[in-house]
Enzyme design. Structure first.
Site, PDB file in Angstrom:
ATOM      1  N   GLU A   1      -5.885  -6.242   3.798  1.00  0.00           N
ATOM      2  CA  GLU A   1      -5.912  -7.140   2.925  1.00  0.00           C
ATOM      3  C   GLU A   1      -7.188  -7.117   1.741  1.00  0.00           C
ATOM      4  O   GLU A   1      -7.559  -7.801   1.457  1.00  0.00           O
ATOM      5  CB  GLU A   1      -6.027  -8.607   3.126  1.00  0.00           C
ATOM      6  CG  GLU A   1      -4.626  -8.817   4.134  1.00  0.00           C
ATOM      7  CD  GLU A   1      -4.324  -9.727   4.331  1.00  0.00           C
ATOM      8  OE1 GLU A   1      -4.290 -10.990   3.526  1.00  0.00           O
ATOM      9  OE2 GLU A   1      -3.210 -10.087   6.017  1.00  0.00           O
TER      10      GLU A   1
ATOM     11  N   THR B   1       0.947  -0.944  -0.097  1.00  0.00           N
ATOM     12  CA  THR B   1      -0.320   0.001  -0.025  1.00  0.00           C
ATOM     13  C   THR B   1       0.638   1.519  -0.358  1.00  0.00           C
ATOM     14  O   THR B   1       1.851   0.966   0.675  1.00  0.00           O
ATOM     15  CB  THR B   1      -1.117  -0.337   1.411  1.00  0.00           C
ATOM     16  OG1 THR B   1      -1.281  -1.263   1.227  1.00  0.00           O
ATOM     17  CG2 THR B   1      -1.582   1.324   1.464  1.00  0.00           C
TER      18      THR B   1
HETATM   19  N1  CAA Z   1      -3.520 -13.656  -9.127  1.00  0.00           N
HETATM   20  C1  CAA Z   1      -2.995 -14.233 -10.472  1.00  0.00           C
HETATM   21  N2  CAA Z   1      -2.797 -13.008 -10.740  1.00  0.00           N
HETATM   22  C2  CAA Z   1      -3.826 -12.464 -10.968  1.00  0.00           C
HETATM   23  C3  CAA Z   1      -5.031 -11.871  -9.523  1.00  0.00           C
HETATM   24  C4  CAA Z   1      -4.953 -13.175  -8.723  1.00  0.00           C
HETATM   25  N3  CAA Z   1      -5.412 -13.369  -7.562  1.00  0.00           N
HETATM   26  N4  CAA Z   1      -5.815 -10.797  -9.529  1.00  0.00           N
HETATM   27  C5  CAA Z   1      -5.503 -10.789 -10.608  1.00  0.00           C
HETATM   28  N5  CAA Z   1      -4.454 -11.175 -11.271  1.00  0.00           N
HETATM   29  C6  CAA Z   1      -3.883 -11.072 -12.474  1.00  0.00           C
HETATM   30  C7  CAA Z   1      -4.844 -10.683 -14.247  1.00  0.00           C
HETATM   31  O1  CAA Z   1      -5.531 -12.221 -14.155  1.00  0.00           O
HETATM   32  C8  CAA Z   1      -4.646  -9.431 -14.907  1.00  0.00           C
HETATM   33  O2  CAA Z   1      -3.915  -9.926 -15.434  1.00  0.00           O
HETATM   34  P1  CAA Z   1      -3.434 -10.187 -16.755  1.00  0.00           P
HETATM   35  O3  CAA Z   1      -3.808  -9.440 -17.628  1.00  0.00           O
HETATM   36  O4  CAA Z   1      -2.319 -11.019 -17.236  1.00  0.00           O
HETATM   37  O5  CAA Z   1      -4.528 -11.230 -16.708  1.00  0.00           O
HETATM   38  C9  CAA Z   1      -3.421  -8.379 -13.917  1.00  0.00           C
HETATM   39  O6  CAA Z   1      -3.564  -9.770 -12.322  1.00  0.00           O
HETATM   40  C10 CAA Z   1      -4.514  -7.413 -13.336  1.00  0.00           C
HETATM   41  O7  CAA Z   1      -5.868  -7.567 -12.234  1.00  0.00           O
HETATM   42  P2  CAA Z   1      -6.917  -7.087 -12.407  1.00  0.00           P
HETATM   43  O8  CAA Z   1      -7.535  -6.512 -14.215  1.00  0.00           O
HETATM   44  O9  CAA Z   1      -8.035  -7.690 -12.112  1.00  0.00           O
HETATM   45  O10 CAA Z   1      -6.663  -5.376 -12.030  1.00  0.00           O
HETATM   46  P3  CAA Z   1      -6.968  -4.551 -11.197  1.00  0.00           P
HETATM   47  O11 CAA Z   1      -6.124  -3.199 -11.489  1.00  0.00           O
HETATM   48  O12 CAA Z   1      -8.518  -4.739 -11.626  1.00  0.00           O
HETATM   49  O13 CAA Z   1      -7.127  -4.963  -9.681  1.00  0.00           O
HETATM   50  C11 CAA Z   1      -8.265  -5.654  -7.527  1.00  0.00           C
HETATM   51  C12 CAA Z   1      -8.224  -5.999  -8.866  1.00  0.00           C
HETATM   52  C13 CAA Z   1      -8.817  -6.852  -7.385  1.00  0.00           C
HETATM   53  C14 CAA Z   1      -8.977  -4.416  -7.263  1.00  0.00           C
HETATM   54  C15 CAA Z   1      -6.553  -5.903  -7.307  1.00  0.00           C
HETATM   55  O14 CAA Z   1      -6.093  -4.600  -6.892  1.00  0.00           O
HETATM   56  C16 CAA Z   1      -6.351  -5.368  -5.368  1.00  0.00           C
HETATM   57  O15 CAA Z   1      -6.910  -6.733  -4.944  1.00  0.00           O
HETATM   58  N6  CAA Z   1      -6.673  -4.637  -4.404  1.00  0.00           N
HETATM   59  C17 CAA Z   1      -6.553  -4.568  -2.873  1.00  0.00           C
HETATM   60  C18 CAA Z   1      -5.235  -4.121  -2.786  1.00  0.00           C
HETATM   61  C19 CAA Z   1      -5.100  -4.415  -1.357  1.00  0.00           C
HETATM   62  O16 CAA Z   1      -6.034  -5.979  -0.618  1.00  0.00           O
HETATM   63  N7  CAA Z   1      -4.133  -4.234  -0.447  1.00  0.00           N
HETATM   64  C20 CAA Z   1      -4.131  -5.088   0.891  1.00  0.00           C
HETATM   65  C21 CAA Z   1      -3.333  -4.249   0.869  1.00  0.00           C
HETATM   66  S1  CAA Z   1      -2.107  -5.669   2.337  1.00  0.00           S
HETATM   67  C22 CAA Z   1      -2.585  -5.149   3.956  1.00  0.00           C
HETATM   68  O17 CAA Z   1      -4.010  -4.530   4.081  1.00  0.00           O
HETATM   69  C23 CAA Z   1      -2.098  -6.127   5.574  1.00  0.00           C
HETATM   70  C24 CAA Z   1      -1.317  -4.522   5.903  1.00  0.00           C
HETATM   71  O18 CAA Z   1      -0.211  -4.606   6.112  1.00  0.00           O
HETATM   72  C25 CAA Z   1      -2.337  -3.606   6.734  1.00  0.00           C
END
Ligand code: CAA
Length: 377
Positions: free
Chosen positions: A360, A115
């Site tokens: 997360e 992040t």
């Molecule tokens: N596994 C492998 N590859 C993946 C995947 C997965 N689960 N999800 C997406 N991908 C791949 C896709 O296939 C795509 O690749 P290709 O173009 O080659 O097919 C690429 O990644 C991009 O995927 P999206 O188009 O789906 O990407 P997006 O920009 O629309 O974003 C999202 C997807 C789900 C919104 C993602 O950005 C997300 O999960 N956001 C939330 C972030 C998050 O969880 N942050 C938490 C940080 S950690 C934390 O909080 C802990 C702490 O320390 C406090």
């Protein structure tokens, strides 16, 4: 057996410390040492890399039981699992041999640094830059909201090696705390999970050896997403534990608290609340362990698509964290005015529950992942 052992440890050693950890907002080093000595920090790490190889269901069980008495203490284990997961998923043999044993054994602490101030839910738009210079990468930028920030020895940091490629230009690096140019900024003052440090990380021309690149340049976003697929059920388990703890406390209280000449548990209004709370907790438990076993089996034996793994993972976190918020809020209600005070643990549980709907990936992001998986895009 694992549940019985961890519950006893949690009740005897963790529960008596829970209120003070929250009050003092100081990292419980003694509990980290205790968990390390019991092998709990390496539950998700295979034995060949120094762990106990319990897999995702085992990690969930440990985190659930500890969260039942202290969400902060359970985060010691959940955050370690999150920090080491990219190395487990994408590390080469040399990286795994070097970094996993001390993390599994708890001699070292790790953190997951994705992040940034402008890249929260939109994780693909991170700006931290990694420039290749000779045999190293030089990192410049800032991370925020990093669990274990400031106490971790090892950070998995996501940075872009090719900004023009968007999220396909993101790469993942292992950064050690004493690399020059790396420092820790502001520590957040939080509503809950107090005692677990959340901090800003600063990279000012921080050189990272090229052998610390995880996978290939450009693999970073997929490594981050695959990591979260395997750790979001752990947040679900943490939420489940918090909810179970609040339910248990509210039950005990309702049996003893006398109003209108009888225990409040004898009133149907309270009984219905307790019945709904218990039903939600049990439903969350079924979904969290369904997800954990499904994902573990898919990782070990294959047979499931990436989308199915993501769907179960997000469902477990979404449902269990919403249950935790509802059940802890109801637990405060059962205790009435006392529930609102710091003399009883349910107000802490309610504050701690809130973060499980946020970190997360917010629950809105979980719904997006589930919907995309259902709709096939
Ligand atoms: N596994 C492998 N590859 C993946 C995947 C997965 N689960 N999800 C997406 N991908 C791949 C896709 O296939 C795509 O690749 P290709 O173009 O080659 O097919 C690429 O990644 C991009 O995927 P999206 O188009 O789906 O990407 P997006 O920009 O629309 O974003 C999202 C997807 C789900 C919104 C993602 O950005 C997300 O999960 N956001 C939330 C972030 C998050 O969880 N942050 C938490 C940080 S950690 C934390 O909080 C802990 C702490 O320390 C406090």
């Amino acid at each position: 057996m694992l549940r019985r052992v961890v519950r006893r440890l949690a009740e005897e050693k963790v529960a008596p410390r829970a209120a003070a950890i929250d009050e003092e907002d100081a990292y419980p080093w003694d509990l980290k040492e205790l968990f390390a000595a019991q092998g709990l920090l390496g539950a998700g790490v295979p034995e060949e890399y120094g762990g106990t190889g319990q897999g995702l269901p085992g990690v969930c069980l440990i985190v659930e039981e500890i969260a039942r008495v202290s969400a902060t203490a359970s985060l010691i284990i959940a955050a370690q699992e999150l920090g080491l997961m990219p190395i487990l998923i994408a590390g080469n043999e040399e990286q795994k041999q070097k970094y996993l044993p001390p993390l599994a054994g708890g001699e070292k602490i790790c953190a997951f640094a994705l992040t940034e101030p402008e890249a929260g839910s939109d994780a693909g738009s991170i700006r931290t830059r990694a420039r290749k210079e000779g045999d190293k990468y030089v990192l410049t930028g800032r991370k925020c909201f990093i669990t274990n920030g400031g106490i971790a020895d090892v950070y998995v940091v996501f940075a872009t090696t090719a900004p023009e490629k968007g999220l396909k230009g993101i790469s993942a690096f292992i950064v050690e705390k004493d690399y020059p140019g790396f420092s820790v900024g502001r520590k957040e003052r939080k509503m809950g999970v107090r005692g677990s440090p959340t901090a800003e990380l600063i990279f000012e021309d921080c050189p990272v050896p090229q052998e610390n690149l995880l996978g290939k340049e450009g693999d970073g976003f997929k490594i981050a997403m695959a990591t979260l697929d395997r750790t979001r059920p752990v947040v679900g388990a943490q939420a489940l534990g918090i909810a179970q703890g609040a339910l248990d406390y509210a039950l005990g209280y309702a049996k003893n608290r006398v109003q209108f000449g009888q225990a409040i548990a004898s009133f149907q209004g309270i009984q219905f609340m307790l019945a709904e709370m218990a039903t939600k907790v049990e439903a969350a438990r079924q979904l969290v362990y369904k997800a954990a076993f499904f994902i573990e089996s898919a990782v070990q034996k294959g047979g499931a698509s990436r989308e199915e793994i993501s769907r179960y993972s997000s469902m477990a976190k979404l449902f269990a964290s919403d249950v935790a918020m509802e059940v802890t809020t109801d637990a405060v209600q059962v205790l009435g005015g006392y529930g609102y005070t710091k003399d009883y643990p349910v107000e802490r549980m309610m504050r701690d529950a809130k973060i499980t709907q946020i970190y997360e990936g917010t629950n809105q992001i979980q719904k997006l992942v589930i919907a995309r998986s259902l709709l096939g895009k």
